[in-house]
Design a protein around this motif. Sequence first.
Motif, PDB file in Angstrom:
ATOM      1  N   ARG A 205       0.788  -1.368  -0.018  1.00 39.47           N
ATOM      2  CA  ARG A 205       0.064  -0.121   0.009  1.00 39.47           C
ATOM      3  C   ARG A 205       0.908   1.235  -0.014  1.00 39.47           C
ATOM      4  O   ARG A 205       0.648   2.292  -0.812  1.00 39.47           O
ATOM      5  N   ASP A 206       1.896   1.134   0.840  1.00 38.51           N
ATOM      6  CA  ASP A 206       3.029   2.299   0.796  1.00 38.51           C
ATOM      7  C   ASP A 206       3.429   2.790  -0.389  1.00 38.51           C
ATOM      8  O   ASP A 206       3.597   3.799  -0.806  1.00 38.51           O
ATOM      9  N   CYS A 207       3.939   1.682  -0.993  1.00 41.11           N
ATOM     10  CA  CYS A 207       4.565   1.965  -2.358  1.00 41.11           C
ATOM     11  C   CYS A 207       3.704   2.271  -3.582  1.00 41.11           C
ATOM     12  O   CYS A 207       3.963   3.045  -4.231  1.00 41.11           O
ATOM     13  N   TYR A 208       2.157   1.863  -3.536  1.00 34.01           N
ATOM     14  CA  TYR A 208       1.195   2.339  -4.514  1.00 34.01           C
ATOM     15  C   TYR A 208       0.965   3.618  -4.220  1.00 34.01           C
ATOM     16  O   TYR A 208       0.974   4.652  -4.980  1.00 34.01           O
ATOM     17  N   GLU A 209       0.938   4.147  -2.898  1.00 31.58           N
ATOM     18  CA  GLU A 209       0.466   5.512  -2.599  1.00 31.58           C
ATOM     19  C   GLU A 209       1.806   6.538  -3.045  1.00 31.58           C
ATOM     20  O   GLU A 209       1.537   7.726  -3.509  1.00 31.58           O
ATOM     21  N   LYS A 210       3.058   5.894  -2.866  1.00 31.42           N
ATOM     22  CA  LYS A 210       4.035   6.904  -3.191  1.00 31.42           C
ATOM     23  C   LYS A 210       4.244   6.690  -4.956  1.00 31.42           C
ATOM     24  O   LYS A 210       5.328   7.357  -5.299  1.00 31.42           O
ATOM     25  N   LYS A 211       3.230   6.135  -5.595  1.00 31.27           N
ATOM     26  CA  LYS A 211       3.375   5.867  -7.127  1.00 31.27           C
ATOM     27  C   LYS A 211       4.710   5.273  -7.381  1.00 31.27           C
ATOM     28  O   LYS A 211       5.177   5.498  -8.573  1.00 31.27           O
ATOM     29  N   LEU A 212       5.196   4.426  -6.570  1.00 31.21           N
ATOM     30  CA  LEU A 212       6.512   3.558  -7.086  1.00 31.21           C
ATOM     31  C   LEU A 212       6.118   2.040  -7.756  1.00 31.21           C
ATOM     32  O   LEU A 212       6.922   1.742  -8.601  1.00 31.21           O
ATOM     33  N   ILE A 213       4.845   1.866  -7.544  1.00 35.93           N
ATOM     34  CA  ILE A 213       4.424   0.706  -8.245  1.00 35.93           C
ATOM     35  C   ILE A 213       3.029   0.788  -8.964  1.00 35.93           C
ATOM     36  O   ILE A 213       1.928   1.598  -8.321  1.00 35.93           O
ATOM     37  N   ASP A 214       2.690   0.024  -9.740  1.00 35.70           N
ATOM     38  CA  ASP A 214       1.273   0.072 -10.161  1.00 35.70           C
ATOM     39  C   ASP A 214       0.743  -1.407  -9.901  1.00 35.70           C
ATOM     40  O   ASP A 214       1.282  -2.540  -9.782  1.00 35.70           O
TER      41      ASP A 214
END
Length: 150
Positions: free
Chosen positions: A95-104
């Motif tokens: 969730r954290d990576c998604y919110e930081k737009k690091l992953i799709d």
Amino acid sequence: MASRPDIMFATCLCARNQAYPNVNHMLAAKKIMRYLKGTPSLGLWYPRKDGFDLTAYSDSDYGGCKIDFKSTCGGCQFLGSRLTKHIRIKYYFIRDCYEKKLIDVLQIGTTTQRADLFTKAFDRLRFLFLLNVLGVKERAEVVSDKELLK
């Protein structure tokens, strides 16, 4: 299990009962050992000429265990077309990576879900298909060592 993702689900299921094993658990462990004895050259092989695209899959089976109704979650990451790591993934990290737009994050149907092997048991045909897409091969199917050194 690092080079044998084909036994990860069965081994983890057996490990849940290691504190209080019974005859069924011993029989399951013997099946795993017989499978390993029959497939000694099966494993992950990494050719030199492969891409470096990173792709990750995650799968969950909430309450899917018919014995104790525990949930199982697992994932796998590919570097190019080769499996690099299969780990249990924490929800908050993703969730954290998604919110930081690091992953799709994309939803993938079960027919193309590569992480299914780590969360469920399958019939032989589906099991062999998943081994193939994960890159688990017999040593004879891999190019010769001389070709790898080129």
